[in-house]
Design a protein around this motif. Structure first.
Motif, PDB file in Angstrom:
ATOM      1  N   ARG A   1      62.869 118.649  35.593  1.00  0.00           N
ATOM      2  CA  ARG A   1      61.659 118.069  36.590  1.00  0.00           C
ATOM      3  C   ARG A   1      62.796 117.871  37.981  1.00  0.00           C
ATOM      4  O   ARG A   1      63.516 118.548  37.330  1.00  0.00           O
ATOM      5  N   PRO A   2      61.559 117.736  38.799  1.00  0.00           N
ATOM      6  CA  PRO A   2      62.185 118.629  40.024  1.00  0.00           C
ATOM      7  C   PRO A   2      63.573 117.265  39.720  1.00  0.00           C
ATOM      8  O   PRO A   2      63.092 115.588  39.651  1.00  0.00           O
ATOM      9  N   LYS A   3      63.894 117.332  41.265  1.00  0.00           N
ATOM     10  CA  LYS A   3      65.075 116.329  41.025  1.00  0.00           C
ATOM     11  C   LYS A   3      64.447 114.819  42.168  1.00  0.00           C
ATOM     12  O   LYS A   3      65.176 113.666  41.426  1.00  0.00           O
ATOM     13  N   THR A   4      63.659 115.303  42.757  1.00  0.00           N
ATOM     14  CA  THR A   4      63.025 113.760  42.627  1.00  0.00           C
ATOM     15  C   THR A   4      62.021 112.935  42.110  1.00  0.00           C
ATOM     16  O   THR A   4      61.446 111.943  42.214  1.00  0.00           O
ATOM     17  N   TYR A   5      61.714 113.567  40.877  1.00  0.00           N
ATOM     18  CA  TYR A   5      60.340 113.327  39.983  1.00  0.00           C
ATOM     19  C   TYR A   5      60.901 111.370  39.320  1.00  0.00           C
ATOM     20  O   TYR A   5      60.486 110.687  39.253  1.00  0.00           O
ATOM     21  N   PRO A   6      61.976 111.706  38.960  1.00  0.00           N
ATOM     22  CA  PRO A   6      62.479 110.041  38.741  1.00  0.00           C
ATOM     23  C   PRO A   6      62.535 108.886  39.279  1.00  0.00           C
ATOM     24  O   PRO A   6      61.640 108.019  39.497  1.00  0.00           O
ATOM     25  N   VAL A   7      62.551 108.766  40.609  1.00  0.00           N
ATOM     26  CA  VAL A   7      62.535 108.060  42.180  1.00  0.00           C
ATOM     27  C   VAL A   7      60.835 107.324  42.147  1.00  0.00           C
ATOM     28  O   VAL A   7      60.554 106.790  41.888  1.00  0.00           O
ATOM     29  N   GLN A   8      60.388 109.505  42.410  1.00  0.00           N
ATOM     30  CA  GLN A   8      58.682 108.806  42.934  1.00  0.00           C
ATOM     31  C   GLN A   8      58.005 108.691  42.156  1.00  0.00           C
ATOM     32  O   GLN A   8      57.711 107.855  42.207  1.00  0.00           O
ATOM     33  N   VAL A   9      58.642 108.586  40.326  1.00  0.00           N
ATOM     34  CA  VAL A   9      57.805 108.199  39.210  1.00  0.00           C
ATOM     35  C   VAL A   9      57.702 106.551  39.123  1.00  0.00           C
ATOM     36  O   VAL A   9      56.813 105.389  38.567  1.00  0.00           O
ATOM     37  N   LYS A  10      59.499 105.791  39.598  1.00  0.00           N
ATOM     38  CA  LYS A  10      59.665 104.821  39.531  1.00  0.00           C
ATOM     39  C   LYS A  10      58.802 104.108  40.932  1.00  0.00           C
ATOM     40  O   LYS A  10      58.129 103.037  40.387  1.00  0.00           O
ATOM     41  N   GLN A  11      58.525 104.279  41.886  1.00  0.00           N
ATOM     42  CA  GLN A  11      58.029 103.766  42.821  1.00  0.00           C
ATOM     43  C   GLN A  11      56.181 103.870  42.275  1.00  0.00           C
ATOM     44  O   GLN A  11      55.808 102.757  43.269  1.00  0.00           O
ATOM     45  N   PHE A  12      55.671 105.169  41.819  1.00  0.00           N
ATOM     46  CA  PHE A  12      54.134 104.667  41.514  1.00  0.00           C
ATOM     47  C   PHE A  12      53.929 103.386  40.132  1.00  0.00           C
ATOM     48  O   PHE A  12      52.710 103.284  40.546  1.00  0.00           O
ATOM     49  N   ARG A  13      54.882 103.327  39.406  1.00  0.00           N
ATOM     50  CA  ARG A  13      54.545 102.418  39.195  1.00  0.00           C
ATOM     51  C   ARG A  13      54.474 101.214  39.590  1.00  0.00           C
ATOM     52  O   ARG A  13      54.186 100.261  38.993  1.00  0.00           O
ATOM     53  N   THR A  14      55.672 101.023  40.583  1.00  0.00           N
ATOM     54  CA  THR A  14      55.625  99.317  41.565  1.00  0.00           C
ATOM     55  C   THR A  14      53.875  99.577  42.483  1.00  0.00           C
ATOM     56  O   THR A  14      53.912  98.070  42.161  1.00  0.00           O
ATOM     57  N   TYR A  15      53.433 100.666  42.443  1.00  0.00           N
ATOM     58  CA  TYR A  15      51.995 100.213  43.579  1.00  0.00           C
ATOM     59  C   TYR A  15      50.977  99.440  42.467  1.00  0.00           C
ATOM     60  O   TYR A  15      51.091  99.671  40.719  1.00  0.00           O
ATOM     61  N   PRO A  16      50.629  99.157  42.998  1.00  0.00           N
ATOM     62  CA  PRO A  16      49.318  98.241  42.471  1.00  0.00           C
ATOM     63  C   PRO A  16      48.020  99.278  42.092  1.00  0.00           C
ATOM     64  O   PRO A  16      47.973  99.776  42.563  1.00  0.00           O
ATOM     65  N   ASP A  17      47.057  99.120  40.717  1.00  0.00           N
ATOM     66  CA  ASP A  17      46.146  99.371  40.166  1.00  0.00           C
ATOM     67  C   ASP A  17      45.027  98.844  40.354  1.00  0.00           C
ATOM     68  O   ASP A  17      44.987  97.822  40.611  1.00  0.00           O
ATOM     69  N   SER A  18      43.843  99.451  40.432  1.00  0.00           N
ATOM     70  CA  SER A  18      42.555  99.157  40.649  1.00  0.00           C
ATOM     71  C   SER A  18      41.815 100.442  40.414  1.00  0.00           C
ATOM     72  O   SER A  18      41.426 101.109  40.240  1.00  0.00           O
ATOM     73  N   LYS A  19      40.864  99.436  39.477  1.00  0.00           N
ATOM     74  CA  LYS A  19      39.862 100.445  39.151  1.00  0.00           C
ATOM     75  C   LYS A  19      38.778 101.660  39.558  1.00  0.00           C
ATOM     76  O   LYS A  19      38.350 102.282  39.118  1.00  0.00           O
ATOM     77  N   ASN A  20      39.228 101.101  41.303  1.00  0.00           N
ATOM     78  CA  ASN A  20      37.880 102.120  41.783  1.00  0.00           C
ATOM     79  C   ASN A  20      39.611 102.553  42.815  1.00  0.00           C
ATOM     80  O   ASN A  20      38.804 104.236  44.079  1.00  0.00           O
ATOM     81  N   ASP A  21      40.564 103.202  41.912  1.00  0.00           N
ATOM     82  CA  ASP A  21      41.827 104.395  42.201  1.00  0.00           C
ATOM     83  C   ASP A  21      40.769 105.507  42.650  1.00  0.00           C
ATOM     84  O   ASP A  21      40.379 105.662  41.915  1.00  0.00           O
ATOM     85  N   ILE A  22      40.869 106.483  43.352  1.00  0.00           N
ATOM     86  CA  ILE A  22      40.863 108.032  42.615  1.00  0.00           C
ATOM     87  C   ILE A  22      42.473 108.842  43.085  1.00  0.00           C
ATOM     88  O   ILE A  22      42.889 108.330  44.237  1.00  0.00           O
ATOM     89  N   ILE A  23      42.456 108.988  42.009  1.00  0.00           N
ATOM     90  CA  ILE A  23      43.959 109.942  42.000  1.00  0.00           C
ATOM     91  C   ILE A  23      44.008 111.336  42.224  1.00  0.00           C
ATOM     92  O   ILE A  23      43.126 111.740  41.329  1.00  0.00           O
ATOM     93  N   PHE A  24      44.604 111.696  43.262  1.00  0.00           N
ATOM     94  CA  PHE A  24      45.472 112.857  43.099  1.00  0.00           C
ATOM     95  C   PHE A  24      46.232 113.351  42.843  1.00  0.00           C
ATOM     96  O   PHE A  24      47.012 112.848  43.309  1.00  0.00           O
ATOM     97  N   LEU A  25      46.007 114.244  41.918  1.00  0.00           N
ATOM     98  CA  LEU A  25      47.417 114.424  40.961  1.00  0.00           C
ATOM     99  C   LEU A  25      47.633 115.467  40.420  1.00  0.00           C
ATOM    100  O   LEU A  25      46.894 116.354  40.336  1.00  0.00           O
ATOM    101  N   GLY A  26      49.439 116.800  41.497  1.00  0.00           N
ATOM    102  CA  GLY A  26      49.835 117.451  41.212  1.00  0.00           C
ATOM    103  C   GLY A  26      51.284 117.809  41.308  1.00  0.00           C
ATOM    104  O   GLY A  26      51.974 116.737  40.863  1.00  0.00           O
ATOM    105  N   ASN A  27      50.856 118.906  41.621  1.00  0.00           N
ATOM    106  CA  ASN A  27      52.367 118.794  42.085  1.00  0.00           C
ATOM    107  C   ASN A  27      52.413 118.850  44.220  1.00  0.00           C
ATOM    108  O   ASN A  27      52.041 118.439  44.701  1.00  0.00           O
ATOM    109  N   SER A  28      53.625 119.981  44.923  1.00  0.00           N
ATOM    110  CA  SER A  28      53.664 119.646  46.150  1.00  0.00           C
ATOM    111  C   SER A  28      52.527 119.627  46.817  1.00  0.00           C
ATOM    112  O   SER A  28      52.413 119.581  48.059  1.00  0.00           O
TER     113      SER A  28
END
Length: 221
Positions: free
Chosen positions: A27-54
């Protein structure tokens, strides 16, 4: 019988070695920190997610597309294994759409093509199960351009990109999702990533992102 058992032990060892040698746990070095950050963000069923790498992570999607509900879930250096590990963070919000571009780092790290494709199928299946109302868009892997001589680990693996992209074109209709074939849109006349759209042969520059945005806009309407 002894020879047969010995053969089984050798096969088992080779299989274990192959699994370990391709570093599926990387896993990239920043992976754990970024995933933790993502988990704190509010979710909405209107969200459009762009998922991937750099390649995904470097874009400001809400500004690029003028799309307030765009959410960037790109992590530099990520692989299909990393996506699977953090996919629950994406699906728990039941987003409207997910756009996935992943795989070039798997290829650069020597992951077998069929294993990468297995992961793609698992990602798709999990989204369909965990967030059944979400529209899934899989994008073909972009070409690279080794003439820049920067990302050597990603070079001379064009056959793998072509094979996986060809299989993705077959998987998408079978699994009932949309494939966006961006690969040919970024080729030059030598079948490399067009230098107009990159500054170092792997990632897109501002012109590349504008072109990508133009390709995606019909799927956002």
């Amino acid at each position: 019988m002894k020879n047969f058992i010995a053969l089984l032990m050798i096969v088992s060892c080779l299989s274990s070695y192959a699994q370990n040698s391709i570093e599926t746990t990387y896993r990239p070095k920043t992976y754990p920190v970024q995933v933790k950050q993502f988990r704190t963000y509010p979710d909405s069923k209107n969200d459009i997610i762009f998922l991937g790498n750099s390649i995904t992570a470097r874009a400001q999607w809400n500004e690029l597309l003028q799309l307030p509900m765009a959410r960037n879930r790109g992590i530099s250096g990520d692989t299909t294994f990393g996506i699977l590990e953090r996919l629950d963070e994406v699906t728990e919000g039941q987003p409207s759409k997910i756009f996935l571009l992943i795989g070039i780092n798997d290829i650069s790290r020597g992951f077998p093509d069929d294993l990468i494709l297995k992961n793609f199928k698992e990602i798709i299946s999990r989204i369909q199960k965990e967030s059944p109302e979400t529209k899934i868009y899989i994008e073909t892997i972009l070409p690279v351009n080794k003439s820049f001589n920067v990302y050597k680990r990603h070079y001379d693996k064009d056959g793998h990109i072509l094979y996986i992209n060809d299989q993705l074109r077959k998987i998408a209709p079978k699994m009932g999702i949309t494939l966006i074939d961006i690969y040919p849109e970024f080729l030059d006349d030598q079948n490399r990533l067009n230098a107009e759209f990159t500054d170092e042969g792997l990632h897109l520059n501002e012109k590349g992102y504008l072109k990508w945005a133009k390709i995606l806009k019909p799927y956002l309407e």
